[in-house]
Design a protein around this motif. Structure first.
Motif, mmCIF file in Angstrom:
data_model
loop_
_atom_site.group_PDB
_atom_site.id
_atom_site.type_symbol
_atom_site.label_atom_id
_atom_site.label_comp_id
_atom_site.label_asym_id
_atom_site.label_seq_id
_atom_site.Cartn_x
_atom_site.Cartn_y
_atom_site.Cartn_z
ATOM 1 N N SER A 167 0.844 -1.201 0.000
ATOM 2 C CA SER A 167 0.000 0.000 0.000
ATOM 3 C C SER A 167 0.876 1.246 0.000
ATOM 4 O O SER A 167 2.032 1.213 0.426
ATOM 5 N N GLY A 168 0.339 2.347 -0.499
ATOM 6 C CA GLY A 168 1.027 3.635 -0.463
ATOM 7 C C GLY A 168 1.852 3.954 -1.693
ATOM 8 O O GLY A 168 2.382 5.058 -1.809
ATOM 9 N N LEU A 169 1.949 3.003 -2.631
ATOM 10 C CA LEU A 169 2.785 3.251 -3.808
ATOM 11 C C LEU A 169 2.190 4.287 -4.751
ATOM 12 O O LEU A 169 2.915 5.015 -5.415
ATOM 13 N N ASP A 170 0.890 4.334 -4.821
ATOM 14 C CA ASP A 170 0.238 5.240 -5.770
ATOM 15 C C ASP A 170 -0.135 6.581 -5.146
ATOM 16 O O ASP A 170 -0.775 7.415 -5.794
ATOM 17 N N ALA A 171 0.284 6.781 -3.894
ATOM 18 C CA ALA A 171 -0.095 8.013 -3.203
ATOM 19 C C ALA A 171 0.723 9.212 -3.663
ATOM 20 O O ALA A 171 0.367 10.362 -3.414
ATOM 21 N N GLY A 172 1.847 8.929 -4.350
ATOM 22 C CA GLY A 172 2.698 10.023 -4.810
ATOM 23 C C GLY A 172 3.565 10.564 -3.686
ATOM 24 O O GLY A 172 3.590 10.041 -2.580
ATOM 25 N N GLY A 173 4.261 11.620 -3.963
ATOM 26 C CA GLY A 173 5.159 12.214 -2.986
ATOM 27 C C GLY A 173 6.469 12.607 -3.645
ATOM 28 O O GLY A 173 6.671 12.400 -4.837
ATOM 29 N N GLU A 174 7.349 13.199 -2.855
ATOM 30 C CA GLU A 174 8.624 13.653 -3.386
ATOM 31 C C GLU A 174 9.546 12.472 -3.676
ATOM 32 O O GLU A 174 9.380 11.383 -3.152
ATOM 33 N N GLY A 175 10.556 12.713 -4.500
ATOM 34 C CA GLY A 175 11.569 11.708 -4.752
ATOM 35 C C GLY A 175 11.171 10.717 -5.831
ATOM 36 O O GLY A 175 10.232 10.940 -6.603
ATOM 37 N N LEU A 176 11.896 9.616 -5.868
ATOM 38 C CA LEU A 176 11.730 8.592 -6.896
ATOM 39 C C LEU A 176 11.562 7.237 -6.225
ATOM 40 O O LEU A 176 12.134 6.985 -5.165
ATOM 41 N N VAL A 177 10.787 6.365 -6.853
ATOM 42 C CA VAL A 177 10.644 4.999 -6.366
ATOM 43 C C VAL A 177 10.979 4.056 -7.512
ATOM 44 O O VAL A 177 10.301 4.047 -8.537
ATOM 45 N N PHE A 178 12.055 3.275 -7.329
ATOM 46 C CA PHE A 178 12.464 2.307 -8.340
ATOM 47 C C PHE A 178 12.065 0.910 -7.873
ATOM 48 O O PHE A 178 12.355 0.513 -6.742
ATOM 49 N N HIS A 179 11.410 0.170 -8.755
ATOM 50 C CA HIS A 179 10.890 -1.150 -8.413
ATOM 51 C C HIS A 179 11.937 -2.223 -8.660
ATOM 52 O O HIS A 179 12.448 -2.366 -9.778
ATOM 53 N N ALA A 180 12.235 -3.001 -7.619
ATOM 54 C CA ALA A 180 13.194 -4.095 -7.741
ATOM 55 C C ALA A 180 12.484 -5.436 -7.822
ATOM 56 O O ALA A 180 12.863 -6.307 -8.604
ATOM 57 N N GLY A 181 11.446 -5.619 -7.006
ATOM 58 C CA GLY A 181 10.729 -6.897 -6.971
ATOM 59 C C GLY A 181 9.257 -6.689 -6.700
ATOM 60 O O GLY A 181 8.782 -6.949 -5.590
#
Length: 421
Positions: free
Chosen positions: A350-364
Protein backbone atom coordinates in the motif's frame (compact mmCIF):
# COMPACT_ATOMS: atom_id res chain seq x y z
CA UNK A 1 16.10 5.18 -31.48
CA UNK A 2 14.39 2.13 -29.96
CA UNK A 3 16.21 0.54 -27.01
CA UNK A 4 16.18 -2.89 -25.36
CA UNK A 5 17.23 -3.09 -21.71
CA UNK A 6 17.92 -6.61 -20.45
CA UNK A 7 17.10 -7.25 -16.78
CA UNK A 8 14.26 -6.73 -14.38
CA UNK A 9 15.31 -5.07 -11.13
CA UNK A 10 15.76 -1.69 -9.49
CA UNK A 11 18.95 -1.03 -11.43
CA UNK A 12 17.17 -1.56 -14.74
CA UNK A 13 14.26 0.65 -13.62
CA UNK A 14 16.74 3.45 -12.86
CA UNK A 15 18.54 2.96 -16.19
CA UNK A 16 15.25 3.09 -18.10
CA UNK A 17 14.12 6.15 -16.14
CA UNK A 18 17.33 7.93 -17.15
CA UNK A 19 17.28 6.75 -20.78
CA UNK A 20 13.65 7.83 -21.17
CA UNK A 21 14.71 11.45 -20.64
CA UNK A 22 16.87 11.45 -23.79
CA UNK A 23 15.31 13.21 -26.80
CA UNK A 24 16.85 10.44 -28.93
CA UNK A 25 15.01 7.66 -27.08
CA UNK A 26 12.13 6.04 -28.93
CA UNK A 27 10.30 2.99 -27.60
CA UNK A 28 12.10 1.37 -24.68
CA UNK A 29 11.64 -2.37 -24.22
CA UNK A 30 12.71 -4.33 -21.15
CA UNK A 31 13.23 -8.09 -20.97
CA UNK A 32 11.82 -9.37 -18.74
CA UNK A 33 11.21 -6.18 -16.71
CA UNK A 34 8.85 -5.95 -13.75
CA UNK A 35 5.54 -4.31 -12.88
CA UNK A 36 7.14 -0.97 -11.97
CA UNK A 37 9.30 -0.89 -15.09
CA UNK A 38 6.10 -1.45 -17.13
CA UNK A 39 5.05 2.11 -16.28
CA UNK A 40 7.99 3.41 -18.38
CA UNK A 41 8.81 0.64 -20.85
CA UNK A 42 7.18 -2.16 -22.78
CA UNK A 43 8.05 -5.36 -20.91
CA UNK A 44 8.86 -8.44 -22.97
CA UNK A 45 8.58 -11.94 -21.42
CA UNK A 46 12.06 -13.13 -22.43
CA UNK A 47 14.58 -14.32 -19.83
CA UNK A 48 18.03 -12.80 -19.51
CA UNK A 49 19.73 -16.05 -20.61
CA UNK A 50 17.60 -16.58 -23.70
CA UNK A 51 20.22 -15.06 -25.98
CA UNK A 52 18.73 -16.37 -29.24
CA UNK A 53 15.28 -15.02 -28.41
CA UNK A 54 16.68 -11.69 -27.24
CA UNK A 55 18.77 -11.12 -30.35
CA UNK A 56 15.87 -12.24 -32.59
CA UNK A 57 13.58 -9.74 -30.83
CA UNK A 58 16.18 -6.99 -31.21
CA UNK A 59 16.50 -7.68 -34.94
CA UNK A 60 12.75 -7.87 -35.49
CA UNK A 61 12.16 -4.56 -33.67
CA UNK A 62 15.17 -2.76 -35.23
CA UNK A 63 16.72 -2.06 -31.82
CA UNK A 64 19.33 0.69 -32.08
CA UNK A 65 20.95 -0.11 -28.73
CA UNK A 66 20.78 -3.02 -26.30
CA UNK A 67 21.76 -2.33 -22.68
CA UNK A 68 22.68 -5.25 -20.43
CA UNK A 69 21.88 -4.80 -16.72
CA UNK A 70 22.68 -7.95 -14.67
CA UNK A 71 26.01 -9.66 -14.06
CA UNK A 72 25.10 -13.28 -14.84
CA UNK A 73 24.27 -12.88 -18.55
CA UNK A 74 27.36 -10.68 -19.01
CA UNK A 75 29.53 -13.45 -17.56
CA UNK A 76 27.75 -15.93 -19.86
CA UNK A 77 28.57 -13.91 -23.00
CA UNK A 78 25.37 -12.04 -23.83
CA UNK A 79 27.31 -9.10 -25.31
CA UNK A 80 29.19 -11.47 -27.62
CA UNK A 81 25.82 -12.86 -28.78
CA UNK A 82 24.42 -9.39 -29.56
CA UNK A 83 27.62 -8.36 -31.35
CA UNK A 84 27.54 -11.55 -33.44
CA UNK A 85 23.99 -10.65 -34.45
CA UNK A 86 25.14 -7.17 -35.50
CA UNK A 87 23.21 -5.33 -32.77
CA UNK A 88 24.90 -2.39 -30.97
CA UNK A 89 25.18 -3.37 -27.31
CA UNK A 90 26.35 -1.59 -24.16
CA UNK A 91 28.32 -3.86 -21.85
CA UNK A 92 31.56 -5.85 -21.69
CA UNK A 93 32.23 -9.00 -23.66
CA UNK A 94 32.50 -12.29 -21.83
CA UNK A 95 36.29 -12.20 -21.51
CA UNK A 96 36.14 -8.71 -19.97
CA UNK A 97 33.17 -9.49 -17.70
CA UNK A 98 35.38 -12.10 -16.03
CA UNK A 99 36.69 -9.28 -13.85
CA UNK A 100 33.44 -9.75 -11.94
CA UNK A 101 32.67 -13.36 -12.86
CA UNK A 102 35.83 -14.68 -11.20
CA UNK A 103 37.29 -13.17 -8.05
CA UNK A 104 40.40 -15.29 -8.65
CA UNK A 105 40.90 -13.68 -12.06
CA UNK A 106 40.30 -10.22 -10.63
CA UNK A 107 42.73 -10.65 -7.72
CA UNK A 108 45.43 -12.16 -9.96
CA UNK A 109 45.04 -9.27 -12.42
CA UNK A 110 45.44 -6.66 -9.68
CA UNK A 111 48.44 -8.50 -8.24
CA UNK A 112 50.11 -8.77 -11.66
CA UNK A 113 49.76 -5.04 -12.36
CA UNK A 114 50.49 -3.85 -8.79
CA UNK A 115 47.05 -2.33 -8.30
CA UNK A 116 46.23 -1.82 -4.58
CA UNK A 117 44.14 -4.61 -3.04
CA UNK A 118 44.06 -6.85 0.04
CA UNK A 119 46.55 -9.72 0.42
CA UNK A 120 44.91 -13.01 -0.60
CA UNK A 121 45.24 -16.70 -1.39
CA UNK A 122 43.02 -18.79 -3.70
CA UNK A 123 41.91 -22.37 -3.21
CA UNK A 124 40.04 -25.10 -5.06
CA UNK A 125 40.56 -27.75 -2.35
CA UNK A 126 38.58 -27.47 0.88
CA UNK A 127 41.19 -29.05 3.18
CA UNK A 128 43.98 -26.77 1.97
CA UNK A 129 41.72 -23.74 2.39
CA UNK A 130 40.82 -24.83 5.92
CA UNK A 131 44.48 -25.24 6.93
CA UNK A 132 45.29 -21.78 5.57
CA UNK A 133 42.25 -20.25 7.25
CA UNK A 134 43.28 -21.58 10.66
CA UNK A 135 46.69 -19.96 10.31
CA UNK A 136 45.40 -16.44 9.68
CA UNK A 137 44.53 -13.50 11.91
CA UNK A 138 40.90 -12.52 12.46
CA UNK A 139 38.76 -10.96 11.18
CA UNK A 140 39.15 -12.53 7.76
CA UNK A 141 37.20 -12.44 4.50
CA UNK A 142 35.99 -15.54 2.62
CA UNK A 143 34.67 -15.11 -0.93
CA UNK A 144 33.09 -17.54 -3.36
CA UNK A 145 35.00 -17.20 -6.64
CA UNK A 146 31.96 -16.86 -8.90
CA UNK A 147 28.76 -14.84 -8.99
CA UNK A 148 26.48 -15.24 -5.97
CA UNK A 149 23.93 -12.42 -6.25
CA UNK A 150 26.04 -10.18 -4.00
CA UNK A 151 25.86 -12.70 -1.14
CA UNK A 152 29.05 -14.72 -1.67
CA UNK A 153 31.21 -12.75 0.78
CA UNK A 154 31.57 -13.39 4.51
CA UNK A 155 33.52 -11.17 6.88
CA UNK A 156 34.25 -13.58 9.73
CA UNK A 157 35.09 -12.25 13.19
CA UNK A 158 35.58 -15.68 14.80
CA UNK A 159 37.24 -18.89 13.62
CA UNK A 160 33.95 -20.74 14.05
CA UNK A 161 32.19 -18.26 11.74
CA UNK A 162 35.03 -18.47 9.20
CA UNK A 163 35.05 -22.27 9.15
CA UNK A 164 31.27 -22.39 8.76
CA UNK A 165 31.37 -19.97 5.83
CA UNK A 166 34.12 -21.98 4.12
CA UNK A 167 32.23 -25.24 4.66
CA UNK A 168 28.96 -23.77 3.39
CA UNK A 169 30.66 -22.56 0.20
CA UNK A 170 32.96 -25.48 -0.63
CA UNK A 171 31.25 -28.48 0.99
CA UNK A 172 27.59 -27.43 1.25
CA UNK A 173 27.82 -25.69 -2.14
CA UNK A 174 25.24 -23.08 -1.15
CA UNK A 175 26.35 -21.03 -4.16
CA UNK A 176 26.70 -24.02 -6.50
CA UNK A 177 29.63 -23.95 -8.89
CA UNK A 178 30.30 -20.30 -7.94
CA UNK A 179 31.87 -21.77 -4.80
CA UNK A 180 34.07 -24.38 -6.48
CA UNK A 181 36.96 -22.04 -5.72
CA UNK A 182 37.36 -19.52 -2.93
CA UNK A 183 39.47 -16.47 -2.26
CA UNK A 184 40.56 -15.90 1.34
CA UNK A 185 41.86 -12.40 1.93
CA UNK A 186 42.91 -10.05 4.68
CA UNK A 187 40.26 -7.89 6.28
CA UNK A 188 40.48 -4.23 5.33
CA UNK A 189 39.23 -1.69 7.85
CA UNK A 190 38.02 1.78 6.94
CA UNK A 191 35.34 3.53 4.90
CA UNK A 192 33.80 1.74 1.94
CA UNK A 193 33.28 3.63 -1.29
CA UNK A 194 31.88 2.76 -4.69
CA UNK A 195 33.07 4.41 -7.88
CA UNK A 196 31.33 3.50 -11.11
CA UNK A 197 32.96 4.58 -14.35
CA UNK A 198 32.04 4.60 -18.01
CA UNK A 199 34.92 2.79 -19.72
CA UNK A 200 35.87 2.47 -23.37
CA UNK A 201 39.18 0.60 -23.53
CA UNK A 202 41.68 2.87 -21.77
CA UNK A 203 39.29 5.84 -21.64
CA UNK A 204 37.74 6.23 -18.17
CA UNK A 205 35.00 8.69 -17.22
CA UNK A 206 34.23 8.29 -13.49
CA UNK A 207 30.70 8.76 -12.22
CA UNK A 208 29.72 10.41 -8.93
CA UNK A 209 31.03 8.40 -5.97
CA UNK A 210 28.55 6.53 -3.77
CA UNK A 211 28.51 4.39 -0.63
CA UNK A 212 26.50 1.17 -0.29
CA UNK A 213 25.17 -0.53 2.85
CA UNK A 214 25.49 -4.31 2.39
CA UNK A 215 24.52 -5.89 5.75
CA UNK A 216 20.81 -6.33 6.41
CA UNK A 217 20.66 -4.59 9.82
CA UNK A 218 21.52 -1.15 11.20
CA UNK A 219 25.12 -0.62 12.23
CA UNK A 220 26.32 -2.96 9.47
CA UNK A 221 25.15 -6.02 11.39
CA UNK A 222 23.86 -9.31 10.05
CA UNK A 223 24.40 -11.17 6.77
CA UNK A 224 25.33 -9.43 3.55
CA UNK A 225 22.64 -8.57 1.02
CA UNK A 226 22.62 -7.20 -2.50
CA UNK A 227 22.50 -3.75 -0.86
CA UNK A 228 20.08 -2.12 1.58
CA UNK A 229 20.67 1.48 0.61
CA UNK A 230 23.16 3.94 -0.75
CA UNK A 231 23.92 7.63 -1.07
CA UNK A 232 25.87 10.11 -3.16
CA UNK A 233 27.96 12.28 -2.93
CA UNK A 234 30.34 11.43 -0.07
CA UNK A 235 31.00 14.73 1.73
CA UNK A 236 33.04 13.01 4.45
CA UNK A 237 35.58 11.58 1.96
CA UNK A 238 38.09 14.05 0.56
CA UNK A 239 37.87 14.61 -3.19
CA UNK A 240 41.64 13.99 -3.41
CA UNK A 241 41.11 10.44 -2.12
CA UNK A 242 38.41 9.82 -4.71
CA UNK A 243 40.73 11.10 -7.44
CA UNK A 244 43.56 8.93 -6.13
CA UNK A 245 41.31 5.87 -6.41
CA UNK A 246 40.55 6.75 -10.03
CA UNK A 247 44.22 7.29 -10.88
CA UNK A 248 45.74 4.35 -8.97
CA UNK A 249 42.98 1.74 -9.30
CA UNK A 250 40.34 2.31 -11.98
CA UNK A 251 42.49 3.71 -14.80
CA UNK A 252 45.30 1.16 -14.30
CA UNK A 253 42.73 -1.65 -14.26
CA UNK A 254 41.23 -0.47 -17.56
CA UNK A 255 44.76 -0.34 -19.00
CA UNK A 256 45.54 -3.81 -17.60
CA UNK A 257 42.45 -5.27 -19.28
CA UNK A 258 43.58 -3.84 -22.62
CA UNK A 259 47.08 -5.27 -22.07
CA UNK A 260 45.54 -8.68 -21.35
CA UNK A 261 43.60 -8.63 -24.62
CA UNK A 262 40.32 -8.13 -22.78
CA UNK A 263 39.45 -4.47 -23.45
CA UNK A 264 36.59 -3.36 -21.22
CA UNK A 265 33.56 -1.56 -22.63
CA UNK A 266 30.63 -0.46 -20.48
CA UNK A 267 30.44 0.31 -16.77
CA UNK A 268 33.35 -0.73 -14.55
CA UNK A 269 32.33 -0.57 -10.90
CA UNK A 270 35.05 -0.46 -8.25
CA UNK A 271 34.19 -1.43 -4.68
CA UNK A 272 36.88 0.26 -2.58
CA UNK A 273 38.04 0.55 1.01
CA UNK A 274 39.58 3.78 2.26
CA UNK A 275 42.07 2.82 4.94
CA UNK A 276 42.58 5.00 8.03
CA UNK A 277 45.72 6.42 6.35
CA UNK A 278 43.54 7.64 3.48
CA UNK A 279 44.85 5.16 0.92
CA UNK A 280 42.22 3.38 -1.22
CA UNK A 281 42.38 -0.35 -1.90
CA UNK A 282 40.25 -2.54 -4.14
CA UNK A 283 37.67 -4.85 -2.56
CA UNK A 284 36.03 -5.96 -5.80
CA UNK A 285 35.18 -5.03 -9.35
CA UNK A 286 31.81 -5.38 -10.99
CA UNK A 287 31.30 -5.33 -14.75
CA UNK A 288 28.02 -3.38 -14.80
CA UNK A 289 25.96 -0.73 -13.03
CA UNK A 290 25.69 -1.44 -9.30
CA UNK A 291 22.40 -2.06 -7.54
CA UNK A 292 21.41 0.07 -5.61
CA UNK A 293 24.25 2.51 -6.44
CA UNK A 294 22.69 3.23 -9.83
CA UNK A 295 19.56 4.50 -8.12
CA UNK A 296 21.48 7.43 -6.59
CA UNK A 297 24.13 7.98 -9.27
CA UNK A 298 21.87 8.33 -12.33
CA UNK A 299 19.54 10.91 -10.71
CA UNK A 300 22.67 13.08 -10.34
CA UNK A 301 23.64 12.72 -14.02
CA UNK A 302 23.01 15.94 -15.97
CA UNK A 303 24.33 14.62 -19.30
CA UNK A 304 22.30 12.41 -21.65
CA UNK A 305 22.78 8.75 -20.64
CA UNK A 306 21.89 7.49 -24.11
CA UNK A 307 24.52 9.75 -25.67
CA UNK A 308 27.13 8.42 -23.23
CA UNK A 309 26.26 4.79 -23.93
CA UNK A 310 26.42 5.34 -27.68
CA UNK A 311 29.81 7.05 -27.28
CA UNK A 312 31.12 3.98 -25.42
CA UNK A 313 29.73 1.55 -28.02
CA UNK A 314 31.15 3.66 -30.88
CA UNK A 315 34.55 4.04 -29.13
CA UNK A 316 34.43 7.82 -28.88
CA UNK A 317 34.05 8.26 -25.12
CA UNK A 318 37.28 10.26 -25.12
CA UNK A 319 35.44 13.00 -27.02
CA UNK A 320 32.72 13.37 -24.38
CA UNK A 321 32.53 15.46 -21.22
CA UNK A 322 30.03 14.32 -18.61
CA UNK A 323 28.26 16.69 -16.19
CA UNK A 324 26.99 15.88 -12.71
CA UNK A 325 24.53 17.66 -10.46
CA UNK A 326 25.59 19.05 -7.08
CA UNK A 327 22.36 17.64 -5.65
CA UNK A 328 22.51 14.79 -3.12
CA UNK A 329 20.62 11.51 -3.43
CA UNK A 330 19.83 8.86 -0.80
CA UNK A 331 18.25 5.46 -1.55
CA UNK A 332 16.51 3.37 1.11
CA UNK A 333 15.76 -0.22 0.11
CA UNK A 334 12.53 -1.82 1.32
CA UNK A 335 12.97 -5.59 1.53
CA UNK A 336 10.73 -8.59 2.17
CA UNK A 337 10.52 -10.38 5.51
CA UNK A 338 13.26 -13.02 5.75
CA UNK A 339 15.56 -11.48 3.12
CA UNK A 340 18.43 -12.25 2.41
CA UNK A 341 17.14 -15.71 3.26
CA UNK A 342 13.85 -17.22 2.04
CA UNK A 343 11.03 -14.71 1.75
CA UNK A 344 7.33 -14.70 0.81
CA UNK A 345 5.94 -13.29 -2.43
CA UNK A 346 2.55 -11.87 -3.26
CA UNK A 347 2.32 -9.64 -0.16
CA UNK A 348 0.05 -6.61 -0.82
CA UNK A 349 1.79 -3.21 -0.97
CA UNK A 350 0.00 0.00 0.00
CA UNK A 351 1.03 3.63 -0.46
CA UNK A 352 2.78 3.25 -3.81
CA UNK A 353 0.24 5.24 -5.77
CA UNK A 354 -0.10 8.01 -3.20
CA UNK A 355 2.70 10.02 -4.81
CA UNK A 356 5.16 12.21 -2.99
CA UNK A 357 8.62 13.65 -3.39
CA UNK A 358 11.57 11.71 -4.75
CA UNK A 359 11.73 8.59 -6.90
CA UNK A 360 10.64 5.00 -6.37
CA UNK A 361 12.46 2.31 -8.34
CA UNK A 362 10.89 -1.15 -8.41
CA UNK A 363 13.19 -4.09 -7.74
CA UNK A 364 10.73 -6.90 -6.97
CA UNK A 365 7.08 -6.01 -7.56
CA UNK A 366 4.20 -7.48 -9.54
CA UNK A 367 0.53 -6.80 -10.09
CA UNK A 368 -2.09 -8.87 -8.29
CA UNK A 369 -5.16 -10.25 -10.05
CA UNK A 370 -7.05 -7.09 -9.15
CA UNK A 371 -4.26 -4.85 -10.47
CA UNK A 372 -2.93 -3.94 -7.03
CA UNK A 373 0.78 -3.90 -6.19
CA UNK A 374 2.30 -7.00 -4.57
CA UNK A 375 5.81 -8.07 -3.60
CA UNK A 376 7.74 -10.35 -5.95
CA UNK A 377 11.32 -10.35 -4.69
CA UNK A 378 13.71 -10.04 -1.75
CA UNK A 379 14.49 -6.40 -2.37
CA UNK A 380 11.15 -4.90 -3.29
CA UNK A 381 11.64 -1.14 -3.76
CA UNK A 382 14.40 1.46 -3.78
CA UNK A 383 13.07 4.77 -2.46
CA UNK A 384 15.24 7.74 -3.46
CA UNK A 385 15.18 11.17 -1.87
CA UNK A 386 16.85 14.20 -3.46
CA UNK A 387 18.01 17.40 -1.81
CA UNK A 388 20.67 20.08 -1.65
CA UNK A 389 22.39 18.17 1.17
CA UNK A 390 22.62 14.57 2.36
CA UNK A 391 20.44 15.55 5.33
CA UNK A 392 17.68 16.87 3.07
CA UNK A 393 17.88 13.91 0.68
CA UNK A 394 17.86 11.44 3.59
CA UNK A 395 14.80 13.07 5.14
CA UNK A 396 12.95 12.96 1.80
CA UNK A 397 13.85 9.29 1.25
CA UNK A 398 12.65 8.16 4.67
CA UNK A 399 9.49 10.25 4.48
CA UNK A 400 8.53 8.53 1.23
CA UNK A 401 9.67 5.09 2.47
CA UNK A 402 7.53 5.43 5.60
CA UNK A 403 4.46 6.07 3.44
CA UNK A 404 4.82 2.66 1.76
CA UNK A 405 3.70 -0.42 3.68
CA UNK A 406 3.62 -4.20 3.31
CA UNK A 407 3.62 -6.97 5.91
CA UNK A 408 7.13 -7.85 7.06
CA UNK A 409 8.75 -4.80 5.42
CA UNK A 410 12.45 -4.54 6.29
CA UNK A 411 14.62 -1.45 5.92
CA UNK A 412 17.63 0.04 7.62
CA UNK A 413 17.17 3.28 9.53
CA UNK A 414 20.80 4.44 9.28
CA UNK A 415 21.36 4.87 5.54
CA UNK A 416 23.81 7.75 4.89
CA UNK A 417 24.43 8.37 8.60
CA UNK A 418 28.19 7.84 8.06
CA UNK A 419 28.18 11.06 6.03
CA UNK A 420 26.65 12.99 8.92
CA UNK A 421 28.79 11.85 11.85
Amino acid sequence: MDILVVGGGGREHAIIWSLSQSPKAGTIYCAPGNAGIATLAECVPIGVFEFDRLTAFAKEHHIGLAVIGPDDPLAAGIVDAFEAAGIPVFGPRRNAAEIEGSKTFMKDLLHKYNIPTAAYEKFSEYEAALVFLRSRELPIVIKADGLAAGKGVTVAYSLEEAELALSDIMVGKIFGEAGARVVIEEFLAGQEMSILAFVDGETVRPMAAAQDHKPIFDGDKGPNTGGMGTYSPLPHINEAIIQEAVETIIKPTAQAMVAEGRPFSGVLFAGLMIAPDGKPKTIEFNARFGDPETQVVLPRLKSDLLEIMLAVVEHRLDQLEIEWSEQAAVCVVLASQGYPGPYPKGVPISGLDAGGEGLVFHAGTARGEDGSWITNGGRVLGVVGLGDTITEARSAAYKRADSIAFAGKQSRTDIAMKALV
